[in-house]
Design an enzyme around this catalytic site. Sequence first.
Site, PDB file in Angstrom:
ATOM      1  N   TYR A  24      -7.548  17.506 -15.076  1.00 28.99           N
ATOM      2  CA  TYR A  24      -6.524  16.680 -15.201  1.00 28.99           C
ATOM      3  C   TYR A  24      -5.316  17.033 -16.078  1.00 28.99           C
ATOM      4  O   TYR A  24      -4.407  16.412 -16.323  1.00 28.99           O
ATOM      5  CB  TYR A  24      -7.047  15.255 -15.954  1.00 28.99           C
ATOM      6  CG  TYR A  24      -7.918  15.420 -17.169  1.00 28.99           C
ATOM      7  CD1 TYR A  24      -7.400  15.833 -18.365  1.00 28.99           C
ATOM      8  CD2 TYR A  24      -9.287  15.259 -16.979  1.00 28.99           C
ATOM      9  CE1 TYR A  24      -8.054  16.233 -19.495  1.00 28.99           C
ATOM     10  CE2 TYR A  24     -10.141  15.592 -18.125  1.00 28.99           C
ATOM     11  CZ  TYR A  24      -9.352  15.899 -19.471  1.00 28.99           C
ATOM     12  OH  TYR A  24     -10.278  15.976 -20.446  1.00 28.99           O
ATOM     13  N   LYS A  25      -5.478  18.327 -16.697  1.00 27.97           N
ATOM     14  CA  LYS A  25      -4.257  18.853 -17.064  1.00 27.97           C
ATOM     15  C   LYS A  25      -3.159  19.685 -16.176  1.00 27.97           C
ATOM     16  O   LYS A  25      -2.672  18.942 -15.388  1.00 27.97           O
ATOM     17  CB  LYS A  25      -4.566  19.832 -18.140  1.00 27.97           C
ATOM     18  CG  LYS A  25      -5.690  19.247 -19.235  1.00 27.97           C
ATOM     19  CD  LYS A  25      -6.323  20.207 -20.383  1.00 27.97           C
ATOM     20  CE  LYS A  25      -7.256  19.475 -21.233  1.00 27.97           C
ATOM     21  NZ  LYS A  25      -6.891  18.357 -22.061  1.00 27.97           N
ATOM     22  N   ASP A  65     -14.110  28.474 -21.043  1.00 26.60           N
ATOM     23  CA  ASP A  65     -13.619  27.028 -21.170  1.00 26.60           C
ATOM     24  C   ASP A  65     -12.062  27.505 -20.662  1.00 26.60           C
ATOM     25  O   ASP A  65     -11.352  27.824 -21.364  1.00 26.60           O
ATOM     26  CB  ASP A  65     -13.629  26.403 -22.276  1.00 26.60           C
ATOM     27  CG  ASP A  65     -13.122  24.988 -22.106  1.00 26.60           C
ATOM     28  OD1 ASP A  65     -12.166  24.525 -21.455  1.00 26.60           O
ATOM     29  OD2 ASP A  65     -13.454  24.020 -22.776  1.00 26.60           O
ATOM     30  N   ARG A  79       3.006  19.681 -29.810  1.00 31.74           N
ATOM     31  CA  ARG A  79       2.439  20.567 -28.994  1.00 31.74           C
ATOM     32  C   ARG A  79       3.383  20.195 -27.538  1.00 31.74           C
ATOM     33  O   ARG A  79       3.523  19.106 -27.431  1.00 31.74           O
ATOM     34  CB  ARG A  79       1.183  20.454 -28.713  1.00 31.74           C
ATOM     35  CG  ARG A  79       0.302  21.507 -28.076  1.00 31.74           C
ATOM     36  CD  ARG A  79      -1.220  21.254 -27.787  1.00 31.74           C
ATOM     37  NE  ARG A  79      -1.581  20.278 -27.261  1.00 31.74           N
ATOM     38  CZ  ARG A  79      -2.670  19.818 -26.453  1.00 31.74           C
ATOM     39  NH1 ARG A  79      -3.388  20.911 -26.737  1.00 31.74           N
ATOM     40  NH2 ARG A  79      -3.029  18.782 -25.847  1.00 31.74           N
ATOM     41  N   PHE A 101     -11.943  23.667 -28.726  1.00 29.09           N
ATOM     42  CA  PHE A 101     -11.876  22.318 -28.667  1.00 29.09           C
ATOM     43  C   PHE A 101     -12.958  21.662 -29.273  1.00 29.09           C
ATOM     44  O   PHE A 101     -14.119  22.057 -28.978  1.00 29.09           O
ATOM     45  CB  PHE A 101     -11.444  22.034 -27.115  1.00 29.09           C
ATOM     46  CG  PHE A 101     -10.941  20.601 -26.929  1.00 29.09           C
ATOM     47  CD1 PHE A 101      -9.719  20.277 -27.383  1.00 29.09           C
ATOM     48  CD2 PHE A 101     -11.830  19.761 -26.649  1.00 29.09           C
ATOM     49  CE1 PHE A 101      -9.205  19.000 -27.230  1.00 29.09           C
ATOM     50  CE2 PHE A 101     -11.295  18.433 -26.350  1.00 29.09           C
ATOM     51  CZ  PHE A 101     -10.041  18.082 -26.795  1.00 29.09           C
TER      52      PHE A 101
END
Length: 426
Positions: free
Chosen positions: A236-237, A211, A385, A138
């Site tokens: 928050y995912k 991560d 995605r 990322f």
Amino acid sequence: MTEVTVAQASEPFPADRAGCEALDQRDPLRDFRFRFDLPSGVIYLDGNSLGAMPAAVPAALERGARNGWAERLIRSWNELDWHNLPVRAGERLAPLMGAAPGEVLVADTTSINLYKLLFAALQMRPDRKTIVSERNNFPTDLHILQGALKTSFAGHRLVLAEDDDDGVRTLIGADTAVVCLSHVNYRSGRLRDMKAVTKAAHEAGALVIWDLCHSLGAVPVDLGVAEVDFAVGCTYKYLNGGPGSPAWLYVAARHLQQATNPLTGWQGHAAPFAFDINYAPAATIEKFRVGTPPVLSYLPLLESLQIFAEAEMTQLRAKSLQLTDFFIHRVESELAEFGFEVLTPRDHDERGSQVALGHEQAWPITQALIEAGVIGDFRAPDILRFGFTPLYVGYTDVWDATAALTTIMRSGQWREPRFSVKKLVT
């Protein structure tokens, strides 16, 4: 432990929507869907970017604002134990990642936490000058690594591996100080072998930072068993903590004494309310605190973690794999003529909880799907995605989402000019 009884690998995929509805009725996780406030008419396949809101969140925020801030004012720091929220949330989160008490702190952002842990790890390997990461990491992770090397570790170098684990192991050597990788690739959904890569790093004398932004909450994780040194992630995912909810960091207990936090803010002091002008770090995970916690941002996360405390991770993982298997099957059986490429690994051991499709017209197709009520997202330059959150996504959702995609492709609706207009946030 409840046995998983829906959609086992030996069962055929549903042949129609009624079959999907039957699977949803038998799903042992089905009641968790009602613990989330999902808009009517929407199929939400973007929980890998922003999780849905737990239904209990508005009341929790109301209590925090009115019973805390409005009524108790500054007394809330003691009466409602606001000061200890980073530690309390860390204790609640730790079981999801196989961490021991005192190893997890919920605070700041993923980027800030990565900087803290990178600094700590490099300080622990002062004679080594190489950081190993991955080309498709990322971007913020690479940006943090690059910035740290430019400003604080100018004599170090960063080398980037491709997506395969063997390529990472090849780059690890006697000069490697830190290996910093994402557990699940944010683009393809590929899952790395955490235990094997960590072992390879340790055999070379290096430390690892994982991560977990795109895995924790949907993929079983056991940092203790894998002997991981450090880890970071957002909430928050898949963890449904809300937009901008505080991130977390993990420090293995064996490293707590030696690891140092470069951001020596007052909250990381051994006695923050003594207001001593000379910094003395806390002896616990709190040494990685920096500033005042954003109290109201913790409250939604605590509501979501209550849901996870009641869910069984083995069931979540089994359902996740079946949903993604079913989605891939539907894409290949119904949409073969339209040129979609499945970028996500077929092997369950190498798959997170998302499916990525490659298509040269990914942006307008994604926008047409969103208008049709199927919310996924786009990743440049050409990826659609779709994230599958087992707590609230069902088999009927997969059927309806792929049916909508089929209609959009066959009708050519995605070609309408308005779907090609780019937006600020993608």
